[in-house]
Design an enzyme around this catalytic site. Structure first.
Site, short mmCIF file in Angstrom:
data_model
loop_
_atom_site.label_atom_id
_atom_site.label_comp_id
_atom_site.label_asym_id
_atom_site.label_seq_id
_atom_site.Cartn_x
_atom_site.Cartn_y
_atom_site.Cartn_z
N ASP A 383 0.79 -1.23 0.09
CA ASP A 383 -0.04 -0.08 -0.08
C ASP A 383 0.89 1.26 0.01
OD1 ASP A 383 -2.26 1.54 0.12
OD2 ASP A 383 -2.07 1.61 2.30
N LYS A 384 0.21 2.45 -0.27
CA LYS A 384 1.17 3.67 -0.44
C LYS A 384 0.73 4.46 1.09
CE LYS A 384 0.04 7.48 -2.11
NZ LYS A 384 0.26 8.48 -0.84
N THR A 385 -0.41 4.95 1.21
CA THR A 385 -0.75 5.97 2.40
C THR A 385 -0.42 5.22 3.87
OG1 THR A 385 -2.23 7.15 1.00
CG2 THR A 385 -2.03 7.31 3.13
N GLU A 488 -4.62 20.58 2.48
CA GLU A 488 -5.06 21.90 3.20
C GLU A 488 -4.65 22.33 4.16
OE1 GLU A 488 -9.56 22.92 1.53
OE2 GLU A 488 -9.51 21.47 3.26
N PHE A 529 -12.91 21.81 -5.16
CA PHE A 529 -11.89 20.98 -5.61
C PHE A 529 -12.67 19.79 -6.02
CE2 PHE A 529 -8.67 17.53 -5.89
CZ PHE A 529 -7.82 17.99 -6.33
N GLY A 594 -5.20 3.20 -3.31
CA GLY A 594 -6.42 3.78 -3.72
C GLY A 594 -6.33 5.35 -4.14
N LYS A 714 -7.16 -5.15 -5.14
CA LYS A 714 -5.48 -5.65 -4.51
C LYS A 714 -5.63 -7.21 -4.42
CE LYS A 714 -5.27 -1.30 -1.94
NZ LYS A 714 -4.81 -0.66 -0.61
N ASP A 734 -1.38 -1.03 6.02
CA ASP A 734 -1.68 -0.38 7.24
C ASP A 734 -3.27 -0.40 7.66
OD1 ASP A 734 -1.92 1.74 5.52
OD2 ASP A 734 -1.94 2.99 7.15
N ASN A 737 -8.70 -1.55 4.19
CA ASN A 737 -8.64 -1.68 2.90
C ASN A 737 -7.44 -2.63 2.48
OD1 ASN A 737 -6.59 0.21 3.55
ND2 ASN A 737 -7.22 1.51 1.74
#
Length: 1105
Positions: A383-385, A488, A529, A594, A714, A734, A737
């Site tokens: 995963d990334k995040t 933000e 956005f 994601g 995944k 982590d 998901n």
């Protein structure tokens, strides 16, 4: 159709129409209870082929006509094996019971007289009250909250690993009830919604109240595992409970994971059974022939039993030899394997170099049966995040009116090559409203601001205005921003520290402190956005200034271009170096995230997975045909000579060869390539007619990034690689998901610490930082694999050498199933004499230390190729054992056949022969252990020499006069050791036997090292002192090449439509003060205090980007 509510529901319940109406909220991961443990555990243990086999042998040994050895030679080892395995299973299940009990007994307020109720007793239809920092116990429909417009802020770290807050909003028809208990109790309605599923981002339902239908989507649902933040109270209706919640639905099906070595051992054990049956049949035929030709001559000395003819006698002989030769499948093998795995798991738990002191989080081996698989990983799915990144946005640089500001990171050779800033950290103490955690390294920007530069002030003014951040001021001067996305928050905080402090907002205005002066702007419009515009806009007007438009989205505009911002999603420490090390070990890393394509691509460059010299293929097609064309185009570009149809090798594997396998071989390409594919295209590519094209193209690439993928996708990617590559896979993540992916892979790793724990609870191994993965694989995984392979080779060697001596002896004892050794030696050989030394080998041996494992990641490759233990290795081991058994039997037999003692008496009696043979065997297997051990510890020395000492001590004791007189039938070898070992020719015979057994092994290993050295041999030659803590010297630092790119940089902005309409709503912001922000130390998240470890000073590592 309307269904009634649960029987326990009172008038304060809405009538939900769902499939499992009365589903309770308890979860159960345990397997046994007090009454079912013994029968179920015994059933599971005897489901193992080896344990059932030894139970069958024990039954045979109870039959006097068949048994040639006492029953206790099998009963005692079997009892020990069952007891050790049972205790381990019970301990694991007790821990699962404790975890289940802890979760199920958490309390929450249920709308039944306002009383608290345990989570386990919550049912569908209940209305519950949640307060700030509480976990959401089930999937809820949000009814009302204390916040303006019935908003609620939740943290979804348990679900997706993201710690930034998400906003949920109740329906107006339910929000009007507020916290009025009478209204909530009297409220009636009907909810129709989708059945339980695992889609975290989708929900469809309809709430009918007073004949009016209201749509219910995901923004009105609170999922189990979320945490309520900065909300005084809220009420929710339970719509899914227990196993029906989306969190548990994402947990996937729990499967029992077996290592590749386990599967190979099952096949080998089956082959050994066939081998055993064959040699027993040979002995049976030999017995029948001997009885016909020679048996009649012995009837005077050994009369046949009444009614036992030659066929029946041969039948008895077959089963007798099954008992005598059963040690080719040693009963202690499986319990020894489990003990070695358990010990290596403890080494992972105790590794202080994988302990993260900032969060007091050690590494943890949650599964004790997969250690050696860590040394065979070929594919990693990450995963990334929260896994590669910290999910913390930092304001690093900006460009204002053409001038760049911000830190310039350069490698510092005096600091080990780590990146350091050329500017000092800016001191913001002059600003009483500054955020003390904000870090910026460029005083020139602050100087520009204080000089009154109009462009710089306009730049930060727009950062302070163009957003949807909610401010919270607990007391004067202490601001806390609640942002929908961390980028933000980073931009508004930057403006705050440089003197433009966003202070408050109303639906019509925004108040900003500009360099100490309070200014209020009229808010005319907010354009959210979204993924089409890729920016947000605010139209506002100052009381004394003309109308202006502020646009934010990577660039900032104010009638003209003012500048640009560089916001970085910080990588975790050591991520690029870890990925580089794993790539050198020939491990392929695929990122499944994601996040949107631009964010995933930038992280790929930051991690050095993508490089400018790579050719990147991007697949973003919208139809199956377009996806196929893009994949084929990429494949033909990488490998012009590749066949259009993939080559699929079909074979059979598994126990009894019932499992059908399909393997797609790797194809050679020139150059380095990368593949990026989005979730929409991936959905087509994973279809049956395109999956092989996807696999071929992806495996040709050095790096694969799949973005915008769902949890199910995944898992499907992992299953695809497992199905056609027959390689060991590892998934690391982590959040909830990632759970499906973690469970689908051979090895699942959870990242623990700041993020959620759902991935950890479903994982096989866990730790706090991604960088620890290289130590888990390159050190612990590799050591575990090598140790297990050495253990198995040695175990089969010593047992085949021991057992085949009985086979050769059968040709000289009339195939009567008489044993060569003493009965007590047979009982203790595997359980005492050779048990501890081989365990020490499997627990402590190292070919090189951890420093050399890091310096030469290529040492990892033999595990991927199954070099150290395979069918070929097993056959070679059997051949060496056969030679050893021949020498062990025939040398003593030939040397002692006609020998006499000094007093003229014969030496060649059965007991003396048995003693010399078993003593030679002990010396030979100990010498083999000496040759196999690379890393000597005090424990290895103690167990090796202690085993020989124990053998001699027990032998002299059991062969003594005292035990013979007390237990005459059990200890018949009276005086054998004392008399035989006094003879010099006995010692010379044993010396010659041992020399002939060991010498060929030494010669073969020497020649192999000289002529065909392995990579371990080559590294060992460079490492003259392989275990000197001062070796090796660290590799010289080489700064990464500077990345020069013309690509437009894109940062991790919000992925969904914003809340601009809410900001400008006239119902926005009630006059009541918002509740104080709870710190993490006050949160129930830390109700379970972690174990305390001695503080370790850890080097500060800066992420390389």
């Amino acid at each position: 159709m309307s269904l009634p509510s649960c029987p326990s529901a009172f008038q304060n319940k809405i009538l939900p129409v769902i499939l499992f109406l009365c589903q309770k909220n308890d979860i159960k991961t345990s397997k046994y209870n007090l009454f079912s443990f013994l029968p179920l555990n015994l059933f599971e243990q005897f489901s193992r082929l080896a344990n059932a086999y030894f139970l069958f042998l024990l039954i045979l040994q109870l039959i006097p006509q068949i048994s040639a050895v006492p029953w206790f030679t099998t009963a005692v080892p079997l009892l020990i094996v069952l007891s050790v395995s049972g205790v381990k299973d019970a301990n694991d299940d007790i821990n699962r019971h404790k975890q289940d009990k802890q979760v199920n007994n958490r309390k929450v307020k249920v709308l039944i007289h306002g009383e608290e109720e345990r989570w386990m007793n919550i049912q569908v239809g209940d209305i519950i009250k949640l307060e700030s920092n509480q976990f959401v116990p089930a999937d809820l429909l949000l009814l009302s909250s204390s916040e303006p417009l019935n908003l609620i802020y939740v943290e979804t770290a348990e679900l997706d690993g993201e710690t930034n807050l998400k906003v949920k909003q109740a329906l107006t028809v339910t929000g009007e009830m507020g916290d009025n208990m009478d209204d909530l109790s009297a409220f009636r309605g009907e909810l129709r919604c989708e059945p339980p599923n695992n889609r975290l981002d989708k929900f469809k339902g309809t709430l009918t109240v007073d004949g009016q239908q209201h749509g219910v989507d995901n923004d009105k649902i609170l999922l189990r595992g979320c945490t309520v933040r900065n909300t005084e109270w809220c009420f929710g209706l339970v719509i899914f409970a227990g196993s029906d919640t989306k969190l548990m639905q994402n947990s996937g099906r729990t499967t029992f994971k077996r290592t590749r070595i386990d599967q190979l051992m099952n096949i080998l054990v089956l082959c050994i059974f066939g081998f055993l049956a064959t040699i027993c049949a040979i002995m049976t035929v030999g017995h029948a022939v001997w009885e016909v030709n020679e048996g009649s001559a012995f009837t005077a000395f050994l009369p046949r039993q009444s009614g036992v003819d030659i066929p029946l006698s041969s039948f008895y002989t077959f089963w007798s030899y099954v008992i005598v030769l059963n040690t080719v499948v040693p009963i202690s093998l499986y319990v020894s394997v489990e003990m070695i795995r358990l010990g290596n798991s403890f080494f992972i738990d105790w590794d202080r170099k994988m302990y993260y002191p900032k969060k007091d989080t050690p590494a943890q081996a949650r599964t004790t049966t997969l250690n050696e698989e860590l040394g065979q990983i070929k594919y990693i799915f990450s995963d990334k995040t929260g896994t590669l990144t910290q999910n913390i946005m930092t304001f690093n640089k900006c460009s204002i009116n053409g001038r760049n500001y911000g830190r310039n990171l350069t490698p510092d050779r005096d600091n080990g090559g780590k990146a350091t800033s050329t500017q000092d950290r800016v001191d913001f103490s002059w600003n009483q409203l500054a955020d003390p955690k904000f870090v910026f390294h460029d005083y020139s920007l602050l100087k520009t601001m204080k000089e009154g530069n109009l462009e710089a002030q306009a730049f930060f003014r727009l950062l302070a205005l163009c957003h949807t951040v909610m401010p919270e001021e607990k007391k004067e001067g202490e601001l806390n921003y609640q942002a929908q996305s961390p980028d933000e928050d980073a931009l508004v905080t930057a403006a705050r520290n440089f003197g433009f402090v966003f202070r408050s907002r109303t639906p019509e205005s925004i108040t900003v402190m500009e360099m100490g002066r309070k200014v209020t702007y009229e808010l005319l419009a907010v354009l959210d956005f979204n993924n089409v515009r890729k920016r947000m806009s605010v139209i506002g007007r100052c009381v004394c200034v003309h109308v202006c438009a502020c646009v934010w989205g990577g660039e900032v505009f104010y009638s003209m271009l003012l500048g640009a911002t560089a916001v970085e999603d910080k990588l975790q420490d050591g991520v690029p170096h870890t990925i580089e090390q794993l790539a050198k070990a020939d491990i392929k890393i695929w990122v499944l995230t994601g996040d949107k394509q631009e964010t995933a691509e930038n992280i790929g460059y930051s991690c050095n997975m993508l490089r400018e010299e790579m050719e990147i293929f991007v697949v973003t097609a919208n139809t199956a045909n377009e996806v196929k064309e893009e994949l084929q185009k990429a494949r033909r570009k990488m490998c012009p000579g590749s066949a259009e149809k993939p080559k699929v090798i079909k074979a059979r594997a598994g126990l009894f060869w019932l499992q059908k396998t399909q393997t797609v071989p790797d194809e050679t390409v020139n150059g380095e390539y990368g593949l990026i594919i989005n979730g929409h295209s991936l959905a087509y590519a994973l279809q049956e007619d395109l999956e092989l094209e996807l696999l071929r193209t992806a495996c040709m690439c050095k790096t694969v990034i799949c973005c915008r993928v769902t949890p199910l996708q995944k898992a499907m990617v992992v299953e695809l690689v497992k199905k056609y590559k027959q390689a060991i896979t590892l998934a690391i993540g982590d959040g909830a998901n990632d759970v499906s992916m973690i469970k689908a892979a051979h090895i699942g790793v959870g990242i623990s610490g700041q993020e959620g724990m759902q991935a950890v609870l479903s994982s096989d191994f866990s730790f706090a930082q991604f960088r620890y993965l290289q130590r888990l694989l390159l050190v612990h995984g590799r050591w575990s694999y090598i140790r297990m392979c050495k253990f198995l080779q040695y175990f089969f060697y010593k047992n085949f050498s021991y057992t085949l001596v009985h086979f050769w002896y059968g040709f000289f004892c009339g195939f009567s199933a008489q044993t060569v050794y003493d009965d007590w030696f047979i009982t203790m050989y595997n359980m005492v004499y050779t048990a501890t030394s081989v365990l020490a080998l499997g627990l402590f041996d190292q070919d090189v230390n951890d420093r050399w494992s890091f310096r030469y990641p290529q040492l990892y490759s033999p595990g991927q190729l199954n070099t150290f233990f395979s069918k070929k290795t097993f056959v070679r081991c059997v051949m060496v054992s056969t030679y050893t058994s021949l020498v062990l039997f025939f040398i003593p037999w030939a040397a002692m056949q006609d020998s006499v003692r000094g007093d003229g008496k014969d030496v060649a009696d059965y007991q003396s022969f048995a003693l010399s043979t078993q003593t030679s065997l002990m010396i030979v297997v100990s010498a083999q252990m000496f040759l196999d051990t690379f890393y000597w510890t005090a424990i290895n020395q103690f167990f090796l020499w202690g085993s020989i000492a124990a053998y001699l001590a027990i032998t002299f004791t059991f062969f003594s006069n005292g035990l013979f007189f007390v237990f005459t039938s059990s200890f018949p070898f009276i005086g054998t050791a004392r008399n035989s070992l006094k003879q010099p020719n006995v010692w010379l015979t044993m010396f010659l036997t041992c020399l002939l057994c060991v010498l060929p092994t030494v010669a073969f290993r020497f020649l192999h090292m000289q002529l065909r050295p392995t990579i371990t041999d080559k590294v060992g030659n460079q490492n003259q002192e392989p275990f000197n803590e001062g070796q090796p010297a660290p590799a010289p630092y080489r700064p990464p090449p500077r990345r020069v790119s013309t690509r437009r940089s894109s940062y991790a902005f919000s992925h969904s439509q914003g809340y601009g309409d809410l900001v400008t709503s006239r119902k926005f912001l009630r006059l009541k003060r918002r509740p104080s922000l709870f710190g993490r130390n006050q949160s129930p998240l830390v109700e379970n205090q972690p174990q305390h470890y001695r503080t370790i000073t850890e080097e500060a590592e800066e992420s390389q980007t």
